[in-house]
Design a protein around this motif. Structure first.
Motif, PDB file in Angstrom:
ATOM      1  N   ILE A   3       0.838  -1.197   0.000  1.00  0.00           N
ATOM      2  CA  ILE A   3       0.000   0.000   0.000  1.00  0.00           C
ATOM      3  C   ILE A   3       0.875   1.248   0.000  1.00  0.00           C
ATOM      4  N   ARG A   4       1.903   1.239   0.807  1.00  0.00           N
ATOM      5  CA  ARG A   4       2.816   2.383   0.889  1.00  0.00           C
ATOM      6  C   ARG A   4       3.481   2.625  -0.463  1.00  0.00           C
ATOM      7  N   ASP A   5       3.958   1.568  -1.094  1.00  0.00           N
ATOM      8  CA  ASP A   5       4.611   1.693  -2.404  1.00  0.00           C
ATOM      9  C   ASP A   5       3.647   2.216  -3.458  1.00  0.00           C
ATOM     10  N   VAL A   6       2.440   1.692  -3.461  1.00  0.00           N
ATOM     11  CA  VAL A   6       1.432   2.133  -4.433  1.00  0.00           C
ATOM     12  C   VAL A   6       1.094   3.600  -4.212  1.00  0.00           C
ATOM     13  N   MET A   7       0.916   3.993  -2.957  1.00  0.00           N
ATOM     14  CA  MET A   7       0.566   5.378  -2.667  1.00  0.00           C
ATOM     15  C   MET A   7       1.671   6.340  -3.079  1.00  0.00           C
ATOM     16  N   LYS A   8       2.923   5.923  -2.941  1.00  0.00           N
ATOM     17  CA  LYS A   8       4.040   6.769  -3.385  1.00  0.00           C
ATOM     18  C   LYS A   8       3.953   7.004  -4.889  1.00  0.00           C
ATOM     19  N   VAL A   9       3.720   5.938  -5.642  1.00  0.00           N
ATOM     20  CA  VAL A   9       3.618   6.053  -7.096  1.00  0.00           C
ATOM     21  C   VAL A   9       2.425   6.915  -7.485  1.00  0.00           C
ATOM     22  N   VAL A  10       1.280   6.676  -6.845  1.00  0.00           N
ATOM     23  CA  VAL A  10       0.060   7.425  -7.154  1.00  0.00           C
ATOM     24  C   VAL A  10       0.262   8.909  -6.866  1.00  0.00           C
ATOM     25  N   CYS A  11       0.799   9.237  -5.705  1.00  0.00           N
ATOM     26  CA  CYS A  11       1.023  10.645  -5.354  1.00  0.00           C
ATOM     27  C   CYS A  11       1.987  11.312  -6.318  1.00  0.00           C
ATOM     28  N   GLN A  12       3.047  10.622  -6.655  1.00  0.00           N
ATOM     29  CA  GLN A  12       4.025  11.179  -7.590  1.00  0.00           C
ATOM     30  C   GLN A  12       3.401  11.394  -8.970  1.00  0.00           C
ATOM     31  N   TYR A  55     -11.480   9.829  -4.921  1.00  0.00           N
ATOM     32  CA  TYR A  55     -11.549   8.409  -5.281  1.00  0.00           C
ATOM     33  C   TYR A  55     -12.115   7.582  -4.119  1.00  0.00           C
ATOM     34  N   LEU A  56     -11.623   7.827  -2.914  1.00  0.00           N
ATOM     35  CA  LEU A  56     -12.070   7.037  -1.766  1.00  0.00           C
ATOM     36  C   LEU A  56     -13.541   7.260  -1.453  1.00  0.00           C
ATOM     37  N   VAL A  57     -14.013   8.488  -1.575  1.00  0.00           N
ATOM     38  CA  VAL A  57     -15.401   8.799  -1.259  1.00  0.00           C
ATOM     39  C   VAL A  57     -16.346   8.267  -2.331  1.00  0.00           C
ATOM     40  N   SER A  58     -15.977   8.460  -3.593  1.00  0.00           N
ATOM     41  CA  SER A  58     -16.898   8.115  -4.682  1.00  0.00           C
ATOM     42  C   SER A  58     -16.682   6.723  -5.267  1.00  0.00           C
ATOM     43  N   LEU A  76      -2.687   0.554 -10.468  1.00  0.00           N
ATOM     44  CA  LEU A  76      -2.072   0.148  -9.203  1.00  0.00           C
ATOM     45  C   LEU A  76      -3.019   0.373  -8.028  1.00  0.00           C
ATOM     46  N   LEU A  77      -3.657   1.547  -8.003  1.00  0.00           N
ATOM     47  CA  LEU A  77      -4.542   1.861  -6.888  1.00  0.00           C
ATOM     48  C   LEU A  77      -5.775   0.965  -6.876  1.00  0.00           C
ATOM     49  N   ARG A  78      -6.282   0.633  -8.052  1.00  0.00           N
ATOM     50  CA  ARG A  78      -7.459  -0.235  -8.102  1.00  0.00           C
ATOM     51  C   ARG A  78      -7.128  -1.656  -7.681  1.00  0.00           C
ATOM     52  N   ILE A 121      -5.850  -2.335  -4.945  1.00  0.00           N
ATOM     53  CA  ILE A 121      -6.016  -2.344  -3.489  1.00  0.00           C
ATOM     54  C   ILE A 121      -7.489  -2.061  -3.193  1.00  0.00           C
ATOM     55  N   GLU A 122      -8.081  -2.864  -2.350  1.00  0.00           N
ATOM     56  CA  GLU A 122      -9.469  -2.641  -1.958  1.00  0.00           C
ATOM     57  C   GLU A 122      -9.574  -1.293  -1.256  1.00  0.00           C
ATOM     58  N   ARG A 123     -10.621  -0.539  -1.566  1.00  0.00           N
ATOM     59  CA  ARG A 123     -10.780   0.782  -0.959  1.00  0.00           C
ATOM     60  C   ARG A 123     -10.858   0.710   0.554  1.00  0.00           C
ATOM     61  N   ASP A 124     -11.527  -0.295   1.095  1.00  0.00           N
ATOM     62  CA  ASP A 124     -11.624  -0.399   2.557  1.00  0.00           C
ATOM     63  C   ASP A 124     -10.268  -0.673   3.191  1.00  0.00           C
ATOM     64  N   GLU A 125      -9.416  -1.442   2.506  1.00  0.00           N
ATOM     65  CA  GLU A 125      -8.068  -1.689   3.013  1.00  0.00           C
ATOM     66  C   GLU A 125      -7.251  -0.404   2.997  1.00  0.00           C
ATOM     67  N   LEU A 126      -7.416   0.365   1.948  1.00  0.00           N
ATOM     68  CA  LEU A 126      -6.700   1.627   1.835  1.00  0.00           C
ATOM     69  C   LEU A 126      -7.153   2.605   2.919  1.00  0.00           C
ATOM     70  N   LEU A 127      -8.460   2.714   3.120  1.00  0.00           N
ATOM     71  CA  LEU A 127      -8.986   3.580   4.175  1.00  0.00           C
ATOM     72  C   LEU A 127      -8.498   3.141   5.552  1.00  0.00           C
TER      73      LEU A 127
END
Length: 86
Positions: A21-30, A46-49, A64-66, A68-74
């Motif tokens: 999750i950390r690795d994916v979030m780094k890529v997504v943010c960048q 994305y998380l809300v909708s 990459l973000l898809r 990961i399950e949204r509930d796991e990410l939250l």
């Protein structure tokens, strides 16, 4: 006759998944930042909708973000926030 249908198999991944999750979030943010978006706004959208259009496809961020399950990410976001309060 042999059955040629193929089924998707799920294999357990060792660990709790937080590194992934950390690795994916780094890529997504960048990727969002490189495209001129505000990462926090886009990720919250994305998380809300649940609409993946909030995330750019640049650097395969949306894919990459898809993965990961949204509930796991939250759950991980809330855990990280609460840990920062200690």
């Amino acid at each position: 006759m042999s059955d040629t249908s193929q089924e998707t198999r799920m294999f357990p991944v060792p660990g709790d998944g937080t590194d992934n999750i950390r690795d994916v979030m780094k890529v997504v943010c960048q990727a969002l930042d490189e495209k001129g978006y505000r990462p926090i706004d886009q990720i919250v959208g994305y998380l809300v909708s649940g609409d993946p259009a909030y995330i750019t496809s640049h650097k395969n961020a949306r894919l990459l973000l898809r993965g990961i399950e949204r509930d796991e990410l939250l759950e991980e976001v809330v855990r990280h926030y609460l840990d920062s309060l200690k």
